[in-house]
Design a protein around this motif. Sequence first.
Motif, PDB file in Angstrom:
ATOM      1  N   ILE A  12      17.438 -29.159 -44.797  1.00 17.38           N
ATOM      2  CA  ILE A  12      18.870 -28.930 -44.972  1.00 17.38           C
ATOM      3  C   ILE A  12      19.251 -27.450 -44.821  1.00 17.38           C
ATOM      4  N   PRO A  13      18.476 -26.502 -45.384  1.00 19.37           N
ATOM      5  CA  PRO A  13      18.842 -25.091 -45.201  1.00 19.37           C
ATOM      6  C   PRO A  13      18.866 -24.643 -43.744  1.00 19.37           C
ATOM      7  N   PHE A  14      18.140 -25.361 -42.859  1.00 22.43           N
ATOM      8  CA  PHE A  14      18.091 -24.997 -41.442  1.00 22.43           C
ATOM      9  C   PHE A  14      19.463 -25.137 -40.784  1.00 22.43           C
ATOM     10  N   SER A  15      20.359 -25.911 -41.405  1.00 23.81           N
ATOM     11  CA  SER A  15      21.702 -26.077 -40.860  1.00 23.81           C
ATOM     12  C   SER A  15      22.448 -24.752 -40.781  1.00 23.81           C
ATOM     13  N   TYR A  16      22.014 -23.788 -41.583  1.00 19.03           N
ATOM     14  CA  TYR A  16      22.639 -22.455 -41.550  1.00 19.03           C
ATOM     15  C   TYR A  16      22.578 -21.854 -40.151  1.00 19.03           C
ATOM     16  N   TYR A  17      21.473 -22.109 -39.449  1.00 21.93           N
ATOM     17  CA  TYR A  17      21.291 -21.536 -38.120  1.00 21.93           C
ATOM     18  C   TYR A  17      22.230 -22.172 -37.086  1.00 21.93           C
ATOM     19  N   LEU A  18      22.748 -23.350 -37.399  1.00 19.21           N
ATOM     20  CA  LEU A  18      23.655 -24.042 -36.480  1.00 19.21           C
ATOM     21  C   LEU A  18      25.120 -23.878 -36.892  1.00 19.21           C
ATOM     22  N   LEU A  19      25.355 -23.147 -37.967  1.00 17.89           N
ATOM     23  CA  LEU A  19      26.708 -22.971 -38.497  1.00 17.89           C
ATOM     24  C   LEU A  19      27.665 -22.229 -37.563  1.00 17.89           C
ATOM     25  N   PRO A  20      27.206 -21.289 -36.702  1.00 16.56           N
ATOM     26  CA  PRO A  20      28.158 -20.567 -35.851  1.00 16.56           C
ATOM     27  C   PRO A  20      29.065 -21.458 -35.002  1.00 16.56           C
ATOM     28  N   THR A 181      13.195 -20.784 -29.460  1.00 15.43           N
ATOM     29  CA  THR A 181      12.809 -21.545 -30.655  1.00 15.43           C
ATOM     30  C   THR A 181      11.554 -22.376 -30.399  1.00 15.43           C
ATOM     31  N   GLN A 182      11.148 -22.496 -29.129  1.00 11.13           N
ATOM     32  CA  GLN A 182       9.955 -23.267 -28.786  1.00 11.13           C
ATOM     33  C   GLN A 182       8.759 -22.379 -28.479  1.00 11.13           C
ATOM     34  N   VAL A 183       8.964 -21.058 -28.469  1.00 12.32           N
ATOM     35  CA  VAL A 183       7.960 -20.160 -27.899  1.00 12.32           C
ATOM     36  C   VAL A 183       6.666 -20.121 -28.713  1.00 12.32           C
ATOM     37  N   TYR A 184       6.718 -20.437 -29.992  1.00 13.86           N
ATOM     38  CA  TYR A 184       5.516 -20.393 -30.831  1.00 13.86           C
ATOM     39  C   TYR A 184       4.832 -21.758 -30.930  1.00 13.86           C
ATOM     40  N   GLN A 185       5.406 -22.773 -30.282  1.00 13.02           N
ATOM     41  CA  GLN A 185       4.891 -24.133 -30.426  1.00 13.02           C
ATOM     42  C   GLN A 185       4.153 -24.635 -29.186  1.00 13.02           C
ATOM     43  N   HIS A 186       3.765 -23.753 -28.287  1.00 12.46           N
ATOM     44  CA  HIS A 186       3.149 -24.184 -27.032  1.00 12.46           C
ATOM     45  C   HIS A 186       1.885 -25.009 -27.263  1.00 12.46           C
ATOM     46  N   GLU A 187       1.052 -24.553 -28.186  1.00 13.94           N
ATOM     47  CA  GLU A 187      -0.196 -25.278 -28.454  1.00 13.94           C
ATOM     48  C   GLU A 187       0.088 -26.656 -29.033  1.00 13.94           C
ATOM     49  N   ALA A 240      29.498  -5.404 -31.183  1.00 17.14           N
ATOM     50  CA  ALA A 240      28.908  -4.667 -32.309  1.00 17.14           C
ATOM     51  C   ALA A 240      28.176  -5.613 -33.261  1.00 17.14           C
ATOM     52  N   ALA A 241      28.749  -6.798 -33.476  1.00 21.63           N
ATOM     53  CA  ALA A 241      28.130  -7.768 -34.384  1.00 21.63           C
ATOM     54  C   ALA A 241      26.770  -8.224 -33.865  1.00 21.63           C
ATOM     55  N   LEU A 242      26.610  -8.261 -32.551  1.00 21.40           N
ATOM     56  CA  LEU A 242      25.361  -8.731 -31.970  1.00 21.40           C
ATOM     57  C   LEU A 242      24.312  -7.637 -31.823  1.00 21.40           C
ATOM     58  N   SER A 243      24.660  -6.397 -32.088  1.00 19.42           N
ATOM     59  CA  SER A 243      23.719  -5.292 -31.881  1.00 19.42           C
ATOM     60  C   SER A 243      22.417  -5.452 -32.682  1.00 19.42           C
ATOM     61  N   PRO A 244      22.448  -5.935 -33.945  1.00 22.53           N
ATOM     62  CA  PRO A 244      21.164  -6.140 -34.641  1.00 22.53           C
ATOM     63  C   PRO A 244      20.292  -7.197 -33.967  1.00 22.53           C
ATOM     64  N   VAL A 245      20.917  -8.201 -33.380  1.00 22.70           N
ATOM     65  CA  VAL A 245      20.168  -9.253 -32.680  1.00 22.70           C
ATOM     66  C   VAL A 245      19.468  -8.669 -31.460  1.00 22.70           C
ATOM     67  N   SER A 267       8.451 -14.489 -36.605  1.00 23.83           N
ATOM     68  CA  SER A 267       9.378 -13.682 -35.802  1.00 23.83           C
ATOM     69  C   SER A 267      10.511 -14.539 -35.252  1.00 23.83           C
ATOM     70  N   THR A 268      10.195 -15.763 -34.864  1.00 26.55           N
ATOM     71  CA  THR A 268      11.229 -16.673 -34.362  1.00 26.55           C
ATOM     72  C   THR A 268      12.267 -16.957 -35.443  1.00 26.55           C
ATOM     73  N   MET A 269      11.802 -17.222 -36.652  1.00 22.58           N
ATOM     74  CA  MET A 269      12.725 -17.507 -37.749  1.00 22.58           C
ATOM     75  C   MET A 269      13.561 -16.281 -38.105  1.00 22.58           C
ATOM     76  N   TRP A 270      12.972 -15.080 -38.019  1.00 25.25           N
ATOM     77  CA  TRP A 270      13.737 -13.869 -38.277  1.00 25.25           C
ATOM     78  C   TRP A 270      14.825 -13.676 -37.225  1.00 25.25           C
ATOM     79  N   LEU A 271      14.487 -13.937 -35.957  1.00 30.51           N
ATOM     80  CA  LEU A 271      15.503 -13.824 -34.905  1.00 30.51           C
ATOM     81  C   LEU A 271      16.621 -14.835 -35.133  1.00 30.51           C
ATOM     82  N   ASN A 272      16.249 -16.061 -35.478  1.00 28.34           N
ATOM     83  CA  ASN A 272      17.259 -17.088 -35.764  1.00 28.34           C
ATOM     84  C   ASN A 272      18.158 -16.679 -36.924  1.00 28.34           C
ATOM     85  N   PHE A 273      17.541 -16.135 -37.974  1.00 28.65           N
ATOM     86  CA  PHE A 273      18.311 -15.742 -39.158  1.00 28.65           C
ATOM     87  C   PHE A 273      19.272 -14.597 -38.840  1.00 28.65           C
ATOM     88  N   ILE A 274      18.776 -13.586 -38.156  1.00 25.15           N
ATOM     89  CA  ILE A 274      19.629 -12.439 -37.824  1.00 25.15           C
ATOM     90  C   ILE A 274      20.764 -12.861 -36.911  1.00 25.15           C
TER      91      ILE A 274
END
Length: 297
Positions: A12-20, A181-187, A240-245, A267-274
């Motif tokens: 459920i907390p993952f919905s935050y990433y889809l909130l935009p 979001t798939q880059v760490y799941q190749h294996e 300006a809002a996207l500069s941290p991303v 790192s993927t989750m940090w990018l998603n969060f930011i």
Amino acid sequence: MFSRSAWLHLRIPFSYYLLPVFLFSLAVSPNISPNPVLWTFVIVHLFLYPASNGYNSYFDKDEKSIGGLKNPPKVNLGLYYLSLLFDAVAVILAVVKVGIAFAILIFIYGLISKAYSHPAVRLKKYPVASWLVVGLFQGLFTFAMCYIGINRFPLENVLKPTVLIPGMLSTAQLLGTYPITQVYQHEEDGKRGDNTFSRMLGIRGTFWFVGGIFTVVTAGFMTYFYSFYPDRGYEFIFLAALSPVVLFFLVWFWRVWHDESRANHASTMWLNFISATCLNAFFIYLLLDSTQLIQLF
């Protein structure tokens, strides 16, 4: 009745990433009132998205990190039924609290999300098809769905340029960010035979692709804000809002270029969060400023 592991897989907390997408739709809505806004949010983010997460987790049976779960527990049949229950509640609430048009879109989204991982279809193993479907349905379709719910408009209202253009920008943005979001799941994906879009591109190729699409999409958003909100300067505030991303992405890309093992879950989750935090903040500002609500503060 349902195990703790089943509830965890709803993420459920993952919905935050889809909130935009919801907030963008809310910011451009002309008919805002508390009840439809609240119920649209609850239905989409607390029931529809978790149902999709749980259903896909049940069929994926991931053993390594996934979005929102660093160490996913083993799935069981209870997760399958819990995800269907959440789907049913989403549709019922949509009918009772919002309207039939919104409920129809909720039902369609649920069907498409099931096709992503169900073995009878499993869109996930088709790299281009899954990339396009996810981008379209989590972008334009969700934007239109939320717009219909928030404003309680009939379905034909989504055909207006004021809905289609920002909806298509949302899709373009997701088409750019989804592969990362798939880059760490190749294996893990390789074990199941899922040739995801990121696996097709390769790790470094994924970063080049995402960087290129992100540049184009940012230009598209800036053009949109300049055209629809002239003399408000939203295009520069958005940049300006996207500069941290951008900063985080470039530093991460540099690290991955020298060591591909850096393309990891953390790192993927940090990018998603930011990214989600910056976009959520911008769209909340857009909502408050464009509707003059900001003057109440």
